[in-house]
Design a protein around this motif. Structure first.
Motif, mmCIF file in Angstrom:
data_model
loop_
_atom_site.group_PDB
_atom_site.id
_atom_site.type_symbol
_atom_site.label_atom_id
_atom_site.label_comp_id
_atom_site.label_asym_id
_atom_site.label_seq_id
_atom_site.Cartn_x
_atom_site.Cartn_y
_atom_site.Cartn_z
ATOM 1 N N UNK A 57 65.599 0.948 -82.105
ATOM 2 C CA UNK A 57 66.639 -0.043 -82.393
ATOM 3 C C UNK A 57 67.175 -0.670 -81.114
ATOM 4 N N UNK A 58 67.311 0.128 -80.071
ATOM 5 C CA UNK A 58 67.842 -0.405 -78.811
ATOM 6 C C UNK A 58 66.883 -1.397 -78.174
ATOM 7 N N UNK A 59 65.575 -1.266 -78.473
ATOM 8 C CA UNK A 59 64.577 -2.165 -77.889
ATOM 9 C C UNK A 59 64.242 -3.334 -78.811
ATOM 10 N N UNK A 60 64.710 -3.285 -80.053
ATOM 11 C CA UNK A 60 64.481 -4.386 -80.980
ATOM 12 C C UNK A 60 63.128 -4.391 -81.649
ATOM 13 N N UNK A 61 62.298 -3.400 -81.345
ATOM 14 C CA UNK A 61 60.991 -3.274 -81.997
ATOM 15 C C UNK A 61 60.727 -1.805 -82.275
ATOM 16 N N UNK A 62 60.237 -1.536 -83.467
ATOM 17 C CA UNK A 62 59.837 -0.177 -83.798
ATOM 18 C C UNK A 62 59.090 -0.147 -85.109
ATOM 19 N N UNK A 63 58.137 0.749 -85.176
ATOM 20 C CA UNK A 63 57.373 0.931 -86.408
ATOM 21 C C UNK A 63 57.270 2.421 -86.702
ATOM 22 N N UNK A 64 57.733 2.796 -87.887
ATOM 23 C CA UNK A 64 57.491 4.138 -88.401
ATOM 24 C C UNK A 64 56.571 3.985 -89.599
ATOM 25 N N UNK A 65 55.446 4.656 -89.532
ATOM 26 C CA UNK A 65 54.476 4.636 -90.624
ATOM 27 C C UNK A 65 54.272 6.076 -91.061
ATOM 28 N N UNK A 66 54.721 6.387 -92.237
ATOM 29 C CA UNK A 66 54.608 7.736 -92.760
ATOM 30 C C UNK A 66 53.431 7.812 -93.720
ATOM 31 N N UNK A 67 52.514 8.694 -93.419
ATOM 32 C CA UNK A 67 51.352 8.850 -94.281
ATOM 33 C C UNK A 67 51.746 9.788 -95.411
ATOM 34 N N UNK A 68 52.106 9.180 -96.512
ATOM 35 C CA UNK A 68 52.493 9.942 -97.702
ATOM 36 C C UNK A 68 51.212 10.283 -98.464
ATOM 37 N N UNK A 69 51.083 9.831 -99.654
ATOM 38 C CA UNK A 69 49.921 10.136 -100.485
ATOM 39 C C UNK A 69 50.135 9.445 -101.810
ATOM 40 N N UNK A 70 49.058 9.277 -102.543
ATOM 41 C CA UNK A 70 49.216 8.874 -103.937
ATOM 42 C C UNK A 70 50.147 9.868 -104.644
ATOM 43 N N UNK A 84 60.278 -8.391 -83.345
ATOM 44 C CA UNK A 84 59.461 -7.660 -84.315
ATOM 45 C C UNK A 84 60.242 -6.805 -85.271
ATOM 46 N N UNK A 85 61.511 -6.491 -84.912
ATOM 47 C CA UNK A 85 62.348 -5.713 -85.818
ATOM 48 C C UNK A 85 61.884 -4.271 -85.945
ATOM 49 N N UNK A 86 62.611 -3.531 -86.771
ATOM 50 C CA UNK A 86 62.317 -2.119 -87.018
ATOM 51 C C UNK A 86 61.898 -1.987 -88.479
ATOM 52 N N UNK A 87 60.744 -1.439 -88.726
ATOM 53 C CA UNK A 87 60.295 -1.245 -90.103
ATOM 54 C C UNK A 87 59.879 0.206 -90.313
ATOM 55 N N UNK A 88 60.056 0.659 -91.533
ATOM 56 C CA UNK A 88 59.666 2.017 -91.930
ATOM 57 C C UNK A 88 58.918 1.896 -93.249
ATOM 58 N N UNK A 89 57.679 2.317 -93.249
ATOM 59 C CA UNK A 89 56.841 2.197 -94.442
ATOM 60 C C UNK A 89 56.011 3.449 -94.658
ATOM 61 N N UNK A 90 55.558 3.611 -95.885
ATOM 62 C CA UNK A 90 54.616 4.679 -96.213
ATOM 63 C C UNK A 90 53.273 4.074 -96.610
#
Length: 267
Positions: A131-144, A183-189
């Protein structure tokens, strides 16, 4: 193409399978890769070499038992000293199948710790810096199995449903951080269905045994129950999706759980 030059990515469980495939895609796009997993020195070195050959300007192995919060703290401190993670892929996971009535309590605890709690601790450590840098990606490998249930997988399903929910909360909390230009901060699975990885081998072996030892027939039988495409996914396909989620153009794709399941969850 996504350009990740100057970015650092931590990919847990990245010495093999989906984790290594994702790390390879990020490396090819120019990211520095913090490699992680349970591995001997030879396996860890092989993964690092693979990523350097793929194009990463720097790759380094970091150890850490994800069932132990203190070791997770140590992992994040070590990675942070090397280069704060702009991209985190929570991929590491364990699996054991048994009916609910027969599932050992220690197995429940272990699967929840590695597949869910570890992601919480890692995200809690990494997201403020993103958040402090204005860019971040969290990609969580969930599952079906973060979207639908199956028998004999109570702790795994519980952990993956929890991971989807955790990701949505984090996505909401960080959605307004950064902007389109950064690029913003996003969190996805990402929610894979049947994928050609080591984690499904016990189920493949069990089904092959029912088919007289024919592995191909065992896989076909597994797929016939759930995955309408009748095709396994390749780990590289999960990697390609993860790379796209890291692109600036994906700044408004957040809080999602994207199935790669051949139509499994469309039924």
């Amino acid at each position: 193409m996504t350009d990740l030059n100057g970015k650092t990515a931590l990919v847990t469980g990245s010495v093999q399978g989906i984790g290594l495939a994702i790390a390879r895609e990020l490396a090819a796009a120019g990211a520095r890769i913090a490699v992680h997993g349970i591995a001997d020195a030879e396996t860890a070195e092989a993964a690092v070499r693979t990523l350097q050959q793929a194009g990463s300007p720097e790759a380094r192995f970091f150890a850490g038992d994800l069932s132990n919060p203190a070791e997770i703290d140590g992992l994040m401190e070590a990675v942070g000293a090397w280069g704060e993670a702009d991209i985190v892929v929570n991929n590491a996971g364990i699996q054991k199948t048994a009916p609910l009535a027969e599932m050992p309590g220690e197995t429940w605890d272990a699967i929840l710790a590695v597949n869910l709690s570890a992601a919480f601790h890692i995200m809690q450590a990494a997201l403020p810096g993103m958040a402090s840098r204005g860019y971040g990606r969290v990609i969580n490998i969930a599952s079906v199995h973060g979207l639908v249930a199956s028998k004999d997988k109570a702790p795994y399903v519980a952990a993956k449903f929890g991971l989807v929910g955790l990701s949505r909360v984090a996505a909401l909390e960080y959605a307004s951080q950064g902007d389109r230009s950064t690029g913003g901060i996003t969190v996805n699975c990402i929610c894979p269905g049947w994928t050609e990885t080591a984690i499904i081998e016990p189920q493949v072996a069990a089904r092959a045994a029912q088919m007289g030892g024919d592995r191909a027939a065992g896989i076909a039988d597994l797929l016939s129950e759930k995955q309408p495409s009748q095709r396994l996914s390749d780990p590289s396909e999960i990697g390609a999706l993860a790379l796209w989620l890291c692109a600036p153009v994906a700044h408004n794709v957040t809080g999602t759980a994207i199935p790669v399941d051949g139509g499994w969850t469309a039924q």
